[in-house]
Design an enzyme around this catalytic site. Structure first.
Site, PDB file in Angstrom:
ATOM      1  N   GLU A  75       0.830  -1.212   0.000  1.00 14.25           N
ATOM      2  CA  GLU A  75       0.000   0.000   0.000  1.00 14.25           C
ATOM      3  C   GLU A  75       0.864   1.262   0.000  1.00 14.25           C
ATOM      4  O   GLU A  75       0.397   2.348  -0.334  1.00 14.25           O
ATOM      5  CB  GLU A  75      -0.948   0.005   1.207  1.00 14.25           C
ATOM      6  CG  GLU A  75      -0.307  -0.140   2.589  1.00 14.25           C
ATOM      7  CD  GLU A  75      -0.025  -1.598   2.997  1.00 14.25           C
ATOM      8  OE1 GLU A  75       0.280  -2.441   2.127  1.00 14.25           O
ATOM      9  OE2 GLU A  75      -0.118  -1.877   4.213  1.00 14.25           O
TER      10      GLU A  75
ATOM     11  N   GLY B  50       8.153 -10.508   1.725  1.00 15.02           N
ATOM     12  CA  GLY B  50       7.866  -9.618   2.847  1.00 15.02           C
ATOM     13  C   GLY B  50       8.428 -10.202   4.126  1.00 15.02           C
ATOM     14  O   GLY B  50       9.359 -11.018   4.095  1.00 15.02           O
TER      15      GLY B  50
ATOM     16  N   GLU C 219       9.664 -15.328  -0.077  1.00 15.24           N
ATOM     17  CA  GLU C 219      10.955 -14.634   0.092  1.00 15.24           C
ATOM     18  C   GLU C 219      10.807 -13.792   1.349  1.00 15.24           C
ATOM     19  O   GLU C 219      10.171 -12.735   1.328  1.00 15.24           O
ATOM     20  CB  GLU C 219      11.243 -13.720  -1.111  1.00 15.24           C
ATOM     21  CG  GLU C 219      11.383 -14.439  -2.435  1.00 15.24           C
ATOM     22  CD  GLU C 219      12.651 -15.241  -2.567  1.00 15.24           C
ATOM     23  OE1 GLU C 219      13.503 -15.199  -1.651  1.00 15.24           O
ATOM     24  OE2 GLU C 219      12.789 -15.954  -3.574  1.00 15.24           O
TER      25      GLU C 219
END
Ligand code: ADP
Length: 475
Positions: free
Chosen positions: A177, A228, A250
């Protein structure tokens, strides 16, 4: 459209607007760049339907067509390099020269997978009798959903979407976001390049949890790929269990950077500056624990201290900027907490830690770090270089490995036997030897232990989007 700034989600080749909006801010000025649509439930459903339809159309394409389309996407990204880099510095904050570098790096994945699209070979298996013929070949998994972070807003997207398209999969992306603008621009350019409509959808949302849940719960989505933090990765992995999706993760790292006493110290310092301060330290492969052999500690500190002090902290559009703002004020608060904890427990600070305002953080060195300190165990994700002295090779190898993470590791040595011993002994997915910057589209990027599952880039990166089918024919 000249600035490639779009403010809506992108579904089935069209912009999808909602009434609910949120602001994407420039982390340097804290001013709004644009208000973007927040996706609604219907939008997520539309994207899943669009991706499902696109997958059927993709099945009718061949590898050469997909390769050509990807190559056109690559060319468009390069053509708009300056515009995309400007957009990146605006929404992410990194110095413009680094944004330009990331466009090249991110575009590199598109080019690599345009080439690899033509190489998803199968096997002909020697039969065990005369009446059978055995083969296996590769087919696209189907609809893919992915969630990406804010630290590399272009490269984290291209290294997922390009191999998916090369394999013949359609994609639903939920970018961070904080940096949705680069992702929408990439989808727009992919559409211009001739992507099958619905093959690359972008859902802009500040409600990651609910959108993530809809995507992980969907039976249409057959593969889930995430970059993340480890905590969110664990949550998403468990959500994917209910439909047994293929997953790639990842996740976080806690990279050791070891300088042995036989290293070329000037080289090691150059490597360390790059491995630590690129993107203001906001990378999962950033050097996090700097182990320096005790007999060269003073020499290294003497040489590196003025280099760290000389780094210019500024708005990423300042042409001399080396360190842009951190992504948001909370990121700076976390860095400050880690520094405080370390100093309370006996570490020493080198540098000026006065408040620069906003999300700007001066680069610092913290020495005499021990395993008792939070800064040793957590990713700093900021421009703070933490130094841990060591005496013996066996001691440093044990320390380097003694974390739940295993993404990147780096070491500097000129002793060939030691280079082999340490490369083999480090429990990490990637190792830089006398090199501080190792990411490359042609090589497999990924971690072991709680740093993740799967590989991105390299020939392995295509396999993440392919299923193997075994065909046994009686003749
Ligand atoms: P960071 O702390 O670096 O932002 P996160 O792992 O929180 O790392 O964020 C990476 C991506 O994961 C972002 O796109 C974010 O919106 C998304 N995300 C965060 N929490 C969730 C969640 N519970 N479910 C799905 N996605 C999430």
């Amino acid at each position: 459209m000249n600035d490639l700034i779009f403010s809506d989600s992108f579904i089935n080749g069209e912009f999808y607007q909602t009434n609910s909006r949120f602001s994407v801010d420039d982390p340097a000025t804290e001013q709004s760049i644009v208000d973007v649509s927040d996706i609604d439930e219907q939008g997520v459903k539309n994207a899943i339907t669009a991706a499902k339809g696109a997958f059927v159309k993709l099945k009718a394409t061949n590898a050469t067509e997909r390769s050509d389309t990807l190559m056109r996407w690559y060319e468009l990204v390069i053509k708009h390099k300056q515009t995309l880099a400007t957009l990146m510095t605006k929404e992410q904050g990194k110095p413009l020269k680094e944004s330009l570098g990331e466009i090249d790096y991110g575009a590199g994945f598109i080019k690599w997978f345009a080439e690899q699209a033509k190489r998803s070979y199968g096997d002909v298996i020697p039969a065990t009798d005369n009446s059978h013929r055995l083969t296996s070949f590769k087919q696209p998994i189907g609809v893919v959903a992915g969630i990406t972070p804010w630290n590399f807003p272009v490269a984290m997207v291209t290294r997922k979407v390009a191999p998916a398209y090369a394999a013949g999969c359609s994609f639903i992306l939920k970018p961070s976001e904080h940096t949705p603008l680069c992702a929408i621009a990439l989808a727009y350019l992919a559409d211009q390049a001739g992507f099958v409509k619905g093959a690359f959808n972008v859902l802009v949302s500040q409600n990651a949890k609910d959108v993530g849940k809809m995507l992980t719960d969907s039976e249409v989505v057959r593969k889930f790929t995430f970059t993340g933090s480890t905590g969110v990765g664990k949550q998403l992995l468990s959500q994917c269990a209910s439909t047994i999706k293929r997953t790639s993760m990842e996740l976080g790292g806690n990279a050791p950077f070891i300088i042995f006493d036989n290293a070329d110290i000037d080289d090691a310092i150059d490597g360390l500056m790059a491995a630590k301060f690129r993107n203001s330290g906001q990378a999962c492969v950033a050097a996090n624990r700097i182990f320096i052999q005790r007999n060269i500690l003073n020499d290294v500190l003497e040489k590196i201290t003025p280099k760290v002090a000389a780094l210019k902290v500024a708005n990423g559009f300042d042409e001399n900027a080396d360190i842009g703002p951190l992504i948001y004020p909370k990121a700076k608060e976390k860095v400050q907490q880690l520094i405080k904890d370390a100093l309370d427990k006996g570490a020493t600070l080198i540098g000026d830690n006065s408040n620069l305002g906003g999300s700007f953080q001066n680069p610092l060195i913290v020495t005499n770090v021990t395993t008792q300190m939070d800064i040793y165990h957590e990713e700093v994700f900021g421009p703070v270089l933490t130094v841990i002295p060591f005496d013996e090779e066996s001691e440093v190898l044990a320390l380097a490995n003694d974390v739940p993470y295993g993404l990147a590791a780096y070491f500097y040595s000129q002793n060939i036997k030691q280079i082999y011993r340490i490369s083999e002994g480090l429990e990490f997915g990637m190792v830089g030897v006398n090199e501080g910057v190792i990411s490359n589209p042609v090589a497999p990027f990924g971690g072991v232990k709680q740093s993740g599952l799967g590989r991105e880039g390299g020939h392995q990166g295509l396999d993440e989007y392919l299923e193997e089918k075994y065909v046994c024919i009686k003749v």
